[in-house]
Design a protein around this motif. Structure first.
Motif, PDB file in Angstrom:
ATOM      1  N   ARG A 240      79.824  25.461  85.075  1.00 44.33           N
ATOM      2  CA  ARG A 240      80.473  24.211  85.428  1.00 44.33           C
ATOM      3  C   ARG A 240      81.887  24.566  85.847  1.00 44.33           C
ATOM      4  O   ARG A 240      82.804  24.630  85.020  1.00 44.33           O
ATOM      5  CB  ARG A 240      80.461  23.209  84.260  1.00 44.33           C
ATOM      6  N   GLY A 241      82.060  24.843  87.143  1.00 41.10           N
ATOM      7  CA  GLY A 241      83.326  25.354  87.646  1.00 41.10           C
ATOM      8  C   GLY A 241      84.493  24.435  87.392  1.00 41.10           C
ATOM      9  O   GLY A 241      85.591  24.880  87.060  1.00 41.10           O
ATOM     10  N   ALA A 243      85.081  22.593  84.968  1.00 38.87           N
ATOM     11  CA  ALA A 243      85.495  22.640  83.566  1.00 38.87           C
ATOM     12  C   ALA A 243      85.711  24.073  83.098  1.00 38.87           C
ATOM     13  O   ALA A 243      85.929  24.304  81.904  1.00 38.87           O
ATOM     14  CB  ALA A 243      84.456  21.954  82.686  1.00 38.87           C
ATOM     15  N   SER A 244      85.634  25.039  84.018  1.00 42.76           N
ATOM     16  CA  SER A 244      85.793  26.462  83.702  1.00 42.76           C
ATOM     17  C   SER A 244      84.830  26.906  82.608  1.00 42.76           C
ATOM     18  O   SER A 244      85.202  27.623  81.678  1.00 42.76           O
ATOM     19  CB  SER A 244      87.248  26.757  83.287  1.00 42.76           C
ATOM     20  N   VAL A 245      83.577  26.470  82.725  1.00 34.97           N
ATOM     21  CA  VAL A 245      82.527  26.864  81.793  1.00 34.97           C
ATOM     22  C   VAL A 245      81.615  27.861  82.501  1.00 34.97           C
ATOM     23  O   VAL A 245      80.963  27.523  83.496  1.00 34.97           O
ATOM     24  CB  VAL A 245      81.710  25.653  81.307  1.00 34.97           C
ATOM     25  N   TYR A 246      81.581  29.095  82.008  1.00 34.03           N
ATOM     26  CA  TYR A 246      80.767  30.162  82.607  1.00 34.03           C
ATOM     27  C   TYR A 246      80.063  30.890  81.468  1.00 34.03           C
ATOM     28  O   TYR A 246      80.687  31.647  80.723  1.00 34.03           O
ATOM     29  CB  TYR A 246      81.625  31.137  83.406  1.00 34.03           C
ATOM     30  N   LEU A 247      78.743  30.683  81.330  1.00 30.23           N
ATOM     31  CA  LEU A 247      78.005  31.220  80.202  1.00 30.23           C
ATOM     32  C   LEU A 247      76.777  32.001  80.663  1.00 30.23           C
ATOM     33  O   LEU A 247      76.133  31.645  81.657  1.00 30.23           O
ATOM     34  CB  LEU A 247      77.552  30.091  79.266  1.00 30.23           C
ATOM     35  N   LYS A 298      73.482  22.048  90.439  1.00 25.12           N
ATOM     36  CA  LYS A 298      74.819  21.471  90.336  1.00 25.12           C
ATOM     37  C   LYS A 298      75.820  22.509  89.845  1.00 25.12           C
ATOM     38  O   LYS A 298      76.997  22.481  90.220  1.00 25.12           O
ATOM     39  CB  LYS A 298      74.812  20.251  89.411  1.00 25.12           C
ATOM     40  N   GLY A 299      75.358  23.419  88.996  1.00 26.74           N
ATOM     41  CA  GLY A 299      76.246  24.483  88.555  1.00 26.74           C
ATOM     42  C   GLY A 299      76.659  25.371  89.709  1.00 26.74           C
ATOM     43  O   GLY A 299      77.829  25.764  89.830  1.00 26.74           O
ATOM     44  N   VAL A 306      76.953  30.189  96.662  1.00 28.54           N
ATOM     45  CA  VAL A 306      76.770  31.614  96.396  1.00 28.54           C
ATOM     46  C   VAL A 306      78.076  32.385  96.584  1.00 28.54           C
ATOM     47  O   VAL A 306      78.405  33.274  95.794  1.00 28.54           O
ATOM     48  CB  VAL A 306      75.659  32.195  97.299  1.00 28.54           C
ATOM     49  N   ASP A 307      78.847  32.050  97.607  1.00 27.72           N
ATOM     50  CA  ASP A 307      80.109  32.757  97.831  1.00 27.72           C
ATOM     51  C   ASP A 307      81.055  32.578  96.648  1.00 27.72           C
ATOM     52  O   ASP A 307      81.699  33.530  96.201  1.00 27.72           O
ATOM     53  CB  ASP A 307      80.776  32.256  99.115  1.00 27.72           C
ATOM     54  N   GLY A 308      81.134  31.358  96.137  1.00 28.12           N
ATOM     55  CA  GLY A 308      81.985  31.109  94.984  1.00 28.12           C
ATOM     56  C   GLY A 308      81.463  31.785  93.731  1.00 28.12           C
ATOM     57  O   GLY A 308      82.245  32.279  92.904  1.00 28.12           O
ATOM     58  N   LEU A 309      80.151  31.825  93.583  1.00 32.02           N
ATOM     59  CA  LEU A 309      79.552  32.511  92.437  1.00 32.02           C
ATOM     60  C   LEU A 309      79.943  33.985  92.431  1.00 32.02           C
ATOM     61  O   LEU A 309      80.274  34.560  91.382  1.00 32.02           O
ATOM     62  CB  LEU A 309      78.026  32.373  92.505  1.00 32.02           C
ATOM     63  N   LEU A 310      79.943  34.605  93.598  1.00 32.45           N
ATOM     64  CA  LEU A 310      80.276  36.024  93.692  1.00 32.45           C
ATOM     65  C   LEU A 310      81.747  36.304  93.413  1.00 32.45           C
ATOM     66  O   LEU A 310      82.132  37.453  93.181  1.00 32.45           O
ATOM     67  CB  LEU A 310      79.897  36.561  95.066  1.00 32.45           C
TER      68      LEU A 310
END
Length: 357
Positions: A240-241, A243-247, A298-299, A306-310
């Motif tokens: 959840r970008g 909210a800065s949640v990365y799990l 949504k995540g 994908v670009d942001g995920l990387l």
């Protein structure tokens, strides 16, 4: 929000907001916070930009997000019934004219049983079309007791993660039968969960029919999954970008059973993680070494595709990041483990094994 198939037809890769119910207690709390911050929003079944060359073939237009009721006339509840609640209470249901399911997963089962016209409210995770116009009375398992009681329900169906406790007790204190169900965490939990809901609503025969239909469709979906060969390591990431949640998911995330059924290995489990989720770090990702990254739609959108995920530290250096292999399935169904899980399984298998969806 804790922690399990459905109609025939082509698989699809983008199925709809987060299953607050089958994600495990830690993630349940995280999601409640995220939803309170307004980070989840609705789902339109589409993916955001960023699915560039090299991403999984998962951007096909999704069919309408609908639940398929059993064929034939709706079942007539045979009531009263007395059932055991997961929180130790005994609950007697005398009428089911007005039903309030407090999660999207439970709503999906009620609608699939053919009792959708009796449902009078929805949770934020009930994203399918038939429930769209119902009043919203829960958000991330944060129940409004006043909102529930204002609808004069005959029976309320809740999850073991539903809260706050004061709201649950307030509903019960008003004399409303409230049944708590344990979440489904694997494919094996689907049948018993359907039976539990159907039994509480006095439609046991319909429950047996739905459980059988669901099992058959899951088995059919499994029949299309390649056997043999090397199984890809799949890391389930909860993102959840805003909210800065990365799990990173571990053995209790709820995704392991689905990943394994689709012909993969849960990279979090293989790397030795324990519990449900752990914060994403470069070290954890290096140990997981996923060939494919699995996320909710949504995540993925929340981090810019994908670009942001990387851009998240450590992801671009994994085998999945290097190959841009990202599978995504809509939030509202990925971990629901219910009457539509066959489509989830077929979609995930197609993305893992390169067949497209």
């Amino acid at each position: 929000m804790a922690h399990r198939l459905r109609r025939t037809g082509p698989p699809f890769a983008t199925l709809a907001p987060p299953p607050a119910l089958a994600l495990g207690p830690v993630l349940a709390l995280v999601l409640a916070l995220v939803l309170a911050l307004g980070a989840c929003g609705g789902s339109d079944g589409s993916s955001s930009g960023g699915d560039g060359p090299g991403a999984s073939a998962n951007s096909a237009q999704a069919p309408p997000d609908r639940v398929e009721p059993l064929e034939g006339p709706p079942p007539e509840p045979a009531l009263p019934v007395t059932v055991a609640s997961a929180d130790g209470e005994t609950v007697t249901v005398a009428s089911a004219e007005r039903i309030v399911p407090l999660s999207g997963s439970l709503s999906e089962i009620v609608y699939s049983l053919g009792l959708g016209d009796r449902v009078v409210a929805r949770d934020v995770t009930a994203t399918f079309e038939q429930a769209a116009d119902l009043p919203l009375i829960t958000r991330g398992h944060d129940v409004s007791a006043e909102g529930v009681l204002s609808l004069h329900p005959d029976v309320v169906l809740a999850e073991s993660t539903t809260g706050p406790d004061e709201a649950v007790e307030q509903i019960r204190a008003a004399g409303v039968p409230l049944l708590v169900l344990e979440p489904a965490l694997s494919l094996d939990d689907i049948g018993p969960r359907i039976d539990a809901v159907a039994g509480a609503l006095g439609v046991e025969a319909a429950g047996g029919e739905l459980a059988e239909r669901t099992a058959e469709r899951i088995e059919a979906a499994r029949g299309g999954i390649p056997e043999g060969g090397e199984r890809p390591r799949v890391a389930f990431l909860y993102l959840r970008g805003s909210a800065s949640v990365y799990l990173l998911g571990g053995p209790e995330s709820g995704a392991t059973s689905l990943i394994e059924a689709a012909g993969g290995l849960d990279a979090g489990v293989e790397s030795g993680l324990t519990g449900d989720f752990t914060p994403i770090t470069s070290e954890a990702l290096a140990a997981a070494a996923p060939d494919v990254i699995l996320v909710m739609t949504k995540g993925l959108e929340s981090v810019g595709g994908v670009d942001g995920l990387l851009d998240i530290p450590g992801i671009a250096q994994t085998p999945a990041g290097l190959d841009r292999r990202v599978a995504h399935i809509d939030d509202g169904v990925l971990l629901n483990y219910g009457p539509r899980t066959d489509q989830v399984l077929a979609s995930l298998a197609a993305q893992l094994h390169g067949g497209g969806a």
